[in-house]
Design an enzyme around this catalytic site. Structure first.
Site, PDB file in Angstrom:
ATOM      1  N   CYS A   6       0.884  -1.167   0.000  1.00 31.05           N
ATOM      2  CA  CYS A   6       0.000   0.000   0.000  1.00 31.05           C
ATOM      3  C   CYS A   6       0.922   1.217   0.000  1.00 31.05           C
ATOM      4  O   CYS A   6       1.947   1.201  -0.672  1.00 31.05           O
ATOM      5  CB  CYS A   6      -0.990  -0.037   1.166  1.00 31.05           C
ATOM      6  SG  CYS A   6      -0.268  -0.265   2.802  1.00 31.05           S
ATOM      7  N   GLU A   7       0.593   2.225   0.772  1.00 30.29           N
ATOM      8  CA  GLU A   7       1.454   3.402   0.792  1.00 30.29           C
ATOM      9  C   GLU A   7       2.656   3.220   1.708  1.00 30.29           C
ATOM     10  O   GLU A   7       3.787   3.495   1.340  1.00 30.29           O
ATOM     11  CB  GLU A   7       0.639   4.620   1.228  1.00 30.29           C
ATOM     12  CG  GLU A   7       1.040   5.862   0.528  1.00 30.29           C
ATOM     13  CD  GLU A   7       0.033   6.962   0.677  1.00 30.29           C
ATOM     14  OE1 GLU A   7       0.487   8.104   0.789  1.00 30.29           O
ATOM     15  OE2 GLU A   7      -1.179   6.713   0.691  1.00 30.29           O
TER      16      GLU A   7
END
Length: 122
Positions: free
Chosen positions: A64-65
């Site tokens: 994800c981030e």
């Protein structure tokens, strides 16, 4: 077989065309790292990809981030569902390998609810 799953496609923008020259398949979804977001709605996508990749003895890279909440929560749930370890053992195992995972309290409750719903050992 190598597959990349992007759990934060609205902010981490790469796409299938970026990985295709390297023979890497790509999948994505948009998820928010917020208290009211249902991260477990994406579990089936992750599980289906992970199972298909494992069957072909390939690799799945889930991100994800920051690699903490969205991807970490889904991977924790998958590990608990497939490893034979308890949820706590899975959390310890994943944390030992990744560091910080699943720090979003709402996601923690969702993973716990997933384990209970699927009668996984806690």
């Amino acid at each position: 077989m190598c597959v990349r799953l992007n759990c934060a496609a609205s902010t981490v923008r790469t796409g299938a065309a970026f990985y295709a020259p390297f023979g890497i398949e790509y999948s994505e979804f948009v998820a928010q790292d917020e208290q009211g977001y249902n991260i477990m709605q994406h579990y089936d996508l992750l599980a289906n990809l992970a199972n298909a990749v494992a069957e072909k003895k390939g690799r799945l890279f889930v991100h994800c981030e920051a690699g903490v909440n969205r991807s970490g929560s889904l991977c924790l749930a998958y590990h608990a569902a497939t490893s034979g370890m308890t949820l706590l053992e899975s959390a310890q195992h994943c944390k030992a390998r990744r560091g910080r995972i699943c720090t979003n309290p709402a996601f923690q409750l969702q993973v716990f609810g997933f384990a209970r719903k699927h009668q996984l050992p806690l």
